[in-house]
Enzyme design. Structure first.
Site, mmCIF file in Angstrom:
data_model
loop_
_atom_site.group_PDB
_atom_site.id
_atom_site.type_symbol
_atom_site.label_atom_id
_atom_site.label_comp_id
_atom_site.label_asym_id
_atom_site.label_seq_id
_atom_site.Cartn_x
_atom_site.Cartn_y
_atom_site.Cartn_z
ATOM 1 C CB ALA A 27 14.966 7.335 0.048
ATOM 2 C CB THR A 84 6.406 6.686 -4.309
ATOM 3 O OG1 THR A 84 6.366 5.350 -3.803
ATOM 4 C CG2 THR A 84 5.146 7.422 -3.933
ATOM 5 C CE1 TYR A 85 13.217 5.015 -9.305
ATOM 6 C CE2 TYR A 85 14.555 6.695 -8.279
ATOM 7 C CZ TYR A 85 14.428 5.633 -9.135
ATOM 8 O OH TYR A 85 15.519 5.191 -9.831
ATOM 9 C CB SER A 92 -4.153 11.944 -9.734
ATOM 10 O OG SER A 92 -3.782 12.998 -8.883
ATOM 11 C CG PHE A 129 5.265 9.997 6.311
ATOM 12 C CD1 PHE A 129 6.518 9.583 5.882
ATOM 13 C CD2 PHE A 129 4.222 9.084 6.270
ATOM 14 C CE1 PHE A 129 6.720 8.281 5.441
ATOM 15 C CE2 PHE A 129 4.419 7.782 5.837
ATOM 16 C CZ PHE A 129 5.672 7.383 5.426
ATOM 17 C CG HIS A 160 -1.792 13.375 -6.104
ATOM 18 N ND1 HIS A 160 -1.626 12.627 -7.246
ATOM 19 C CD2 HIS A 160 -0.828 12.950 -5.233
ATOM 20 C CE1 HIS A 160 -0.612 11.782 -7.088
ATOM 21 N NE2 HIS A 160 -0.113 11.958 -5.869
ATOM 22 C CD GLU A 180 2.282 9.741 -4.038
ATOM 23 O OE1 GLU A 180 2.119 10.887 -4.494
ATOM 24 O OE2 GLU A 180 3.021 9.498 -3.063
ATOM 25 N N GLY A 230 14.554 14.454 -4.386
ATOM 26 C CA GLY A 230 14.858 13.386 -3.433
ATOM 27 C C GLY A 230 15.514 13.983 -2.203
ATOM 28 C CG ASP A 231 14.166 14.071 1.201
ATOM 29 O OD1 ASP A 231 14.294 15.303 1.123
ATOM 30 O OD2 ASP A 231 13.070 13.481 1.233
ATOM 31 C CG HIS A 236 11.554 21.457 0.685
ATOM 32 N ND1 HIS A 236 12.803 21.341 1.232
ATOM 33 C CD2 HIS A 236 11.212 20.234 0.239
ATOM 34 C CE1 HIS A 236 13.208 20.079 1.109
ATOM 35 N NE2 HIS A 236 12.261 19.393 0.500
ATOM 36 C CG HIS A 263 6.580 9.780 -7.695
ATOM 37 N ND1 HIS A 263 6.253 10.166 -6.413
ATOM 38 C CD2 HIS A 263 5.406 9.703 -8.373
ATOM 39 C CE1 HIS A 263 4.935 10.341 -6.327
ATOM 40 N NE2 HIS A 263 4.399 10.056 -7.494
HETATM 41 P P1 FAD Z 1 13.589 20.979 -5.120
HETATM 42 O O1 FAD Z 1 12.569 21.582 -6.002
HETATM 43 O O2 FAD Z 1 14.945 20.789 -5.722
HETATM 44 O O3 FAD Z 1 13.693 21.867 -3.804
HETATM 45 C C1 FAD Z 1 14.438 21.416 -2.672
HETATM 46 C C2 FAD Z 1 14.894 22.625 -1.881
HETATM 47 O O4 FAD Z 1 15.874 23.331 -2.637
HETATM 48 C C3 FAD Z 1 13.780 23.643 -1.610
HETATM 49 O O5 FAD Z 1 14.027 24.222 -0.367
HETATM 50 C C4 FAD Z 1 13.966 24.685 -2.721
HETATM 51 O O6 FAD Z 1 13.475 25.955 -2.361
HETATM 52 C C5 FAD Z 1 15.470 24.679 -2.867
HETATM 53 N N1 FAD Z 1 15.921 25.015 -4.233
HETATM 54 C C6 FAD Z 1 15.365 24.605 -5.395
HETATM 55 N N2 FAD Z 1 16.088 25.069 -6.444
HETATM 56 C C7 FAD Z 1 17.129 25.778 -5.921
HETATM 57 C C8 FAD Z 1 18.232 26.480 -6.470
HETATM 58 N N3 FAD Z 1 18.400 26.568 -7.783
HETATM 59 N N4 FAD Z 1 19.115 27.084 -5.619
HETATM 60 C C9 FAD Z 1 18.950 27.013 -4.266
HETATM 61 N N5 FAD Z 1 17.918 26.342 -3.685
HETATM 62 C C10 FAD Z 1 17.022 25.733 -4.495
HETATM 63 N N6 FAD Z 1 10.809 11.606 -2.530
HETATM 64 C C11 FAD Z 1 11.293 10.397 -2.927
HETATM 65 O O7 FAD Z 1 12.416 10.012 -2.588
HETATM 66 N N7 FAD Z 1 10.516 9.571 -3.731
HETATM 67 C C12 FAD Z 1 9.267 9.928 -4.157
HETATM 68 O O8 FAD Z 1 8.604 9.163 -4.870
HETATM 69 C C13 FAD Z 1 8.743 11.199 -3.745
HETATM 70 N N8 FAD Z 1 7.535 11.612 -4.163
HETATM 71 C C14 FAD Z 1 7.071 12.860 -3.803
HETATM 72 C C15 FAD Z 1 5.827 13.298 -4.295
HETATM 73 C C16 FAD Z 1 5.322 14.547 -3.937
HETATM 74 C C17 FAD Z 1 3.985 14.997 -4.494
HETATM 75 C C18 FAD Z 1 6.068 15.389 -3.055
HETATM 76 C C19 FAD Z 1 5.512 16.705 -2.635
HETATM 77 C C20 FAD Z 1 7.320 14.964 -2.559
HETATM 78 C C21 FAD Z 1 7.840 13.705 -2.938
HETATM 79 N N9 FAD Z 1 9.092 13.259 -2.504
HETATM 80 C C22 FAD Z 1 9.566 12.020 -2.903
HETATM 81 C C23 FAD Z 1 9.903 14.058 -1.566
HETATM 82 C C24 FAD Z 1 10.922 14.978 -2.248
HETATM 83 O O9 FAD Z 1 11.858 14.254 -3.016
HETATM 84 C C25 FAD Z 1 11.651 15.724 -1.113
HETATM 85 O O10 FAD Z 1 10.746 16.502 -0.371
HETATM 86 C C26 FAD Z 1 12.834 16.567 -1.503
HETATM 87 O O11 FAD Z 1 13.476 17.009 -0.301
HETATM 88 C C27 FAD Z 1 12.472 17.846 -2.263
HETATM 89 O O12 FAD Z 1 12.146 17.567 -3.528
HETATM 90 P P2 FAD Z 1 11.765 18.723 -4.586
HETATM 91 O O13 FAD Z 1 11.620 18.023 -5.850
HETATM 92 O O14 FAD Z 1 10.679 19.576 -4.078
HETATM 93 O O15 FAD Z 1 13.150 19.558 -4.550
#
Ligand code: FAD
Length: 287
Positions: A57, A54-55, A21, A220, A268, A23, A114-115, A154, A83
């Site tokens: 921030a 991608t989406y 795939s 990054f 990917h 991106e 997201g961040d 993470h 995304h």
């Molecule tokens: P989560 O799965 O929610 O995890 C975030 C943190 O919270 C982790 O430390 C996890 O251990 C912790 N956590 C999860 N669930 C819980 C809970 N229930 N209680 C306590 N802690 C918990 N960002 C963008 O803005 N746009 C994009 O298009 C984008 N594309 C991406 C594509 C890929 C393949 C990857 C790997 C990342 C991408 N990101 C993107 C970045 C991503 O949004 C950030 O890294 C964000 O900080 C974490 O997202 P996540 O979905 O992994 O979060």
């Protein structure tokens, strides 16, 4: 029975075999849009399992992401997956976006947290964790759902065990994962082993970035908790143009070869909207 490799759902396509795939990110202007159009057409010749878009921030590229996903879906025979992040969105906004995608024949989504903004302001939105978005997508749609995975943990995770426990729980609700980029195969393989110990065997695609721009990829990497090998960066920093491209391609080819040997669920590519490096790595690997 219909052919799973031709299904609009990425989950079916992954069940049919190893994935490839690509991106892309939404282009910033017309020149970038024309260049991306060429990239998508050239990489489409490699018959990818899917592509993803991608989406920005906090939803900053919301309309551009949506328009590109709909355009690529209409033009190509493989799915284009948006995304989508929780950050900056209410529950109702997310429901509206998903309904719009469904209306346009989109059947997959990468559900992300997201961040929070880089200026230090807090995380906003009705959902905090990606797993909450996965749950809503499951309730509201029949989409295939992908989630993010971090081989080197993470950066917001309390510790490694906590990271893996939340990741395994998130993957159990979803269909597949895609990793953040990494440069050592062992980081990926260790994560897969740790997930296996937690009873999780969902396919997790390895996210590979060809290092065509070492300075920005290092930035990054720092943000995403990925380590960069000094030896590779020293060689890349000392080279330019075609020589640098060749080093980046060779390094990514070697990493992918090791992962393919180990039985990775799929590769990917973070293409950075460029063709040359990704196409050459695929050619080297016979993908
Ligand atoms: P989560 O799965 O929610 O995890 C975030 C943190 O919270 C982790 O430390 C996890 O251990 C912790 N956590 C999860 N669930 C819980 C809970 N229930 N209680 C306590 N802690 C918990 N960002 C963008 O803005 N746009 C994009 O298009 C984008 N594309 C991406 C594509 C890929 C393949 C990857 C790997 C990342 C991408 N990101 C993107 C970045 C991503 O949004 C950030 O890294 C964000 O900080 C974490 O997202 P996540 O979905 O992994 O979060």
């Amino acid at each position: 029975m219909t052919n799973p490799a031709a299904s609009p759902f990425i989950a079916d396509r992954l069940a049919a075999g190893r994935a490839l795939s690509f991106e892309f990110f939404p282009p910033a202007d017309d020149v970038a849009a024309r260049s991306l159009e060429k990239t998508v057409h050239r990489l489409a010749e490699l018959d990818p399992t899917f592509v993803s878009i991608t989406y920005g921030a906090g939803g900053s590229t919301r309309d551009n992401t949506r328009d590109l996903v709909v355009e690529v879906s209409a033009q190509q025979s493989f799915p284009a997956m948006p995304h989508l992040t929780c950050m900056g969105h209410t529950r109702d906004q997310l429901i509206e976006l998903l309904a719009d995608y469904a209306e346009h024949g989109v059947a997959n989504v990468l559900a992300l947290a997201g961040d929070p903004p880089a200026d230090g302001s807090p995380f906003t939105g009705d959902f905090r964790y990606a797993s909450e978005l996965v749950e809503m997508v499951r309730e509201r749609t029949n989409f295939s759902v992908g989630v993010a995975a971090f081989p080197e943990v993470h950066p917001r995770s309390v510790d490694r065990a906590d990271d893996r426990a939340h990741l395994a729980a998130k993957l159990a609700q979803a269909d597949f994962g895609i990793t953040q980029f990494f440069f050592q195969a062992d980081d990926y393989l260790r994560m897969i082993d740790e997930l296996g110990e937690l009873g999780c065997d969902r396919p997790v695609l390895a996210g590979i970035i060809p290092v065509v721009n070492p300075a920005s990829i290092r930035r990054f990497a720092v943000m995403n908790g990925a380590s960069v090998p000094d030896e590779l960066w020293n060689r890349l920093d000392a080279a330019e143009g075609d020589e640098r491209l060749a080093i980046a391609v060779d390094a990514a080819t070697e990493l992918c070869a090791r992962l393919l040997d180990a039985g990775v669920a799929g590769i990917h590519f973070y293409t950075l909207n460029r063709t040359a490096a990704t196409a050459q790595i695929c050619a080297n690997l016979g993908l």
